[in-house]
Design a protein around this motif. Structure first.
Motif, PDB file in Angstrom:
ATOM      1  N   ASP A  98      -5.920  -3.749  -7.876  1.00 15.40           N
ATOM      2  CA  ASP A  98      -6.063  -2.309  -7.596  1.00 15.40           C
ATOM      3  C   ASP A  98      -4.743  -1.676  -7.142  1.00 15.40           C
ATOM      4  O   ASP A  98      -4.715  -0.780  -6.294  1.00 15.40           O
ATOM      5  CB  ASP A  98      -7.141  -2.067  -6.532  1.00 15.40           C
ATOM      6  N   GLU A 100      -2.843   0.483  -8.392  1.00 18.76           N
ATOM      7  CA  GLU A 100      -2.667   1.928  -8.573  1.00 18.76           C
ATOM      8  C   GLU A 100      -3.086   2.710  -7.333  1.00 18.76           C
ATOM      9  O   GLU A 100      -2.447   3.694  -6.945  1.00 18.76           O
ATOM     10  CB  GLU A 100      -3.476   2.417  -9.785  1.00 18.76           C
ATOM     11  N   LYS A 101      -4.183   2.272  -6.690  1.00 16.87           N
ATOM     12  CA  LYS A 101      -4.655   2.954  -5.477  1.00 16.87           C
ATOM     13  C   LYS A 101      -3.588   2.919  -4.397  1.00 16.87           C
ATOM     14  O   LYS A 101      -3.308   3.919  -3.723  1.00 16.87           O
ATOM     15  CB  LYS A 101      -5.930   2.281  -4.959  1.00 16.87           C
ATOM     16  N   CYS A 102      -3.010   1.744  -4.260  1.00 16.39           N
ATOM     17  CA  CYS A 102      -2.002   1.529  -3.224  1.00 16.39           C
ATOM     18  C   CYS A 102      -0.744   2.370  -3.494  1.00 16.39           C
ATOM     19  O   CYS A 102      -0.238   3.057  -2.605  1.00 16.39           O
ATOM     20  CB  CYS A 102      -1.661   0.040  -3.194  1.00 16.39           C
ATOM     21  N   ASN A 104      -0.391   5.029  -5.333  1.00 18.49           N
ATOM     22  CA  ASN A 104      -0.659   6.459  -5.205  1.00 18.49           C
ATOM     23  C   ASN A 104      -0.734   6.871  -3.741  1.00 18.49           C
ATOM     24  O   ASN A 104      -0.286   7.955  -3.360  1.00 18.49           O
ATOM     25  CB  ASN A 104      -1.958   6.815  -5.917  1.00 18.49           C
ATOM     26  N   SER A 105      -1.266   5.984  -2.911  1.00 18.37           N
ATOM     27  CA  SER A 105      -1.332   6.276  -1.478  1.00 18.37           C
ATOM     28  C   SER A 105       0.068   6.406  -0.883  1.00 18.37           C
ATOM     29  O   SER A 105       0.331   7.299  -0.068  1.00 18.37           O
ATOM     30  CB  SER A 105      -2.113   5.166  -0.756  1.00 18.37           C
ATOM     31  N   LEU A 128      -8.137   2.845 -13.366  1.00 17.06           N
ATOM     32  CA  LEU A 128      -7.468   3.138 -12.103  1.00 17.06           C
ATOM     33  C   LEU A 128      -6.200   3.951 -12.291  1.00 17.06           C
ATOM     34  O   LEU A 128      -5.713   4.585 -11.357  1.00 17.06           O
ATOM     35  CB  LEU A 128      -7.136   1.821 -11.373  1.00 17.06           C
ATOM     36  N   TYR A 131      -5.406   7.520 -11.094  1.00 11.56           N
ATOM     37  CA  TYR A 131      -4.804   7.848  -9.797  1.00 11.56           C
ATOM     38  C   TYR A 131      -3.365   8.350  -9.975  1.00 11.56           C
ATOM     39  O   TYR A 131      -2.853   9.102  -9.154  1.00 11.56           O
ATOM     40  CB  TYR A 131      -4.780   6.625  -8.884  1.00 11.56           C
TER      41      TYR A 131
END
Length: 404
Positions: A98, A100-102, A104-105, A128, A131
């Motif tokens: 995951d 991409e989540k990280c 983007n954050s 993902l 994001y």
């Protein structure tokens, strides 16, 4: 360390922006070096290296950071300690679940400049990736061009002529690490075999959960043997049936797609130049590095016509062209190349050794009436240009700054 200005000139306008810089390409093609070159350029511009956070996710020391949450917590803590703007460099990011989540954050919550690399063409095509929609720029990194290879080879063998450099390039290809073992024959072959095995195991089999390893190996062997040759999934299915392996064309296409996603092969579609449409069957495939082909299959000099095609095709990609194979009535043009309104045609052959060969290669352009540059490229030393069609020695063609 070669500067690789071809790529740096494209990346440089985005350095310091909030867009995520993504570098993809086959394993060990030099993506990690690109991160170092960017760091070097930032340092020369006055950025303190203490503001850099760099992680290679193939290093077991970072195996505990291979989830989005773990990586987020680690980087957030380190960025807080550094203070101010941070520069994040993540090598082989696809190892992080995951990711991409990280990423983007970080883009949202930190004052940061982000650079990532990966060895899969689908790095940004999963669900993902929404994001990151519209917030990244991607650069495909290729093995060394002949020009880059020659620069390194001359540092090891200063007296080598251009012809000798090209002869070596035909055999060992352009994988960057080979210069560290001074392009010695046996070590180079072993390194390329190990690289191929790593791509096959990590980037194709494991990533796609392939269980029929024998089938995958047979398909890869067939494509490698037939680089630059048009074939269909149906014809490959028939070939495998003769080998006592029954498999559907759909399965074959899926396996080849996995290889393309790992940047082992590149698919080139065929274009009907009269009807101006892409044809749906009989594509060509080229290998990311012809040195890998020699190491695991052999025969580069025997199949030199195909290898020269492979080398020219990769050079066209490096220079940013979209490439198709052109069909013009019953004739075929090796490469139809487009880039932002710029267009060139390229025919590749070993030698123009007979009138029949000359007529075939130059005659491929007979029914094309536009004024875009048309080339016939071969190993011949003498200029045989005719009827407005330019003939170039392949070494000169590869080393030219531009084609017009």
């Amino acid at each position: 360390m070669i500067k690789r200005e071809l790529y740096m000139s494209r990346i440089r306008p985005f350095i310091g922006t909030d867009l995520i810089k993504v570098m993809t390409g086959i394993r060990r093609c030099g993506k990690s070096v690109m991160l170092k070159l960017i760091q070097q350029e930032l340092t020369e511009s006055g950025i303190n290296p203490k503001q850099f956070i760099s992680i290679n996710f193939e290093d077991m020391n970072y195996s505990h950071l291979q989830t989005a949450q773990a990586l987020h917590d680690e980087i957030s803590a380190r960025a807080s300690e550094i203070g101010g703007k941070v520069y994040l460099f993540f090598d082989e990011i696809q190892e992080v679940k995951d990711w991409e989540k990280c990423i983007n954050s970080f883009r949202v919550s930190l004052d940061c400049d982000i650079y990532i690399t990966g060895s899969n063409a689908n790095l940004l095509s999963s669900e993902l990736a929404t994001y990151l929609g519209g917030r990244y720029v991607e650069f495909v990194i290729y093995p060394f061009s002949f020009k880059e290879f020659m620069e390194l080879y001359h540092s090891i063998t200063p007296d080598a002529s251009i012809q000798q450099c090209f002869q070596k390039y035909l055999i060992v290809g352009g994988m960057p690490y080979l210069s560290n073992i001074r392009y010695a024959d046996a070590p180079s072959k072993q390194y390329l075999q190990d690289l191929f095995n790593s791509v096959q195991l990590k980037d194709i089999m494991k990533r796609n959960k392939i269980r029929d390893i024998d089938l995958l190996e047979r398909i890869i062997a067939y494509v490698i043997a037939n680089v630059g040759t048009t074939f269909s999934a149906s014809s490959l299915a028939k070939f495998l049936k003769n080998e006592k392996r029954t498999v559907s064309p759909e399965t074959i296409l899926n396996y080849i797609k996995y290889c393309c996603e790992a940047y082992l092969f590149y698919q080139v579609k065929r274009e009907d130049l009269q009807g101006k449409q892409i044809l749906s069957s009989n594509e060509k495939y080229y290998i990311a590095d012809h040195g890998i082909r020699e190491a695991i299959f052999g025969g580069n000099m025997r199949d030199i016509n195909l290898i020269l095609e492979n080398i020219v095709y990769l050079e066209l990609l490096r220079r940013g062209f979209d490439v198709t194979v052109g069909r013009n009535g019953n004739k075929e043009i090796d490469f139809v190349c487009n880039k932002q309104g710029e267009k060139i045609y390229v025919q590749v052959t070993y030698l123009l050794a007979s009138q029949e060969t000359i007529d075939r290669e130059f005659g491929a352009y007979d029914r094309i009436k536009d004024n875009f540059p048309k080339y016939v490229v071969s190993l011949d030393e003498f200029d045989m240009s005719q009827n407005g069609i330019k003939h170039r020695n392949i070494r000169d063609f590869l080393l030219a700054k531009e084609w017009n």
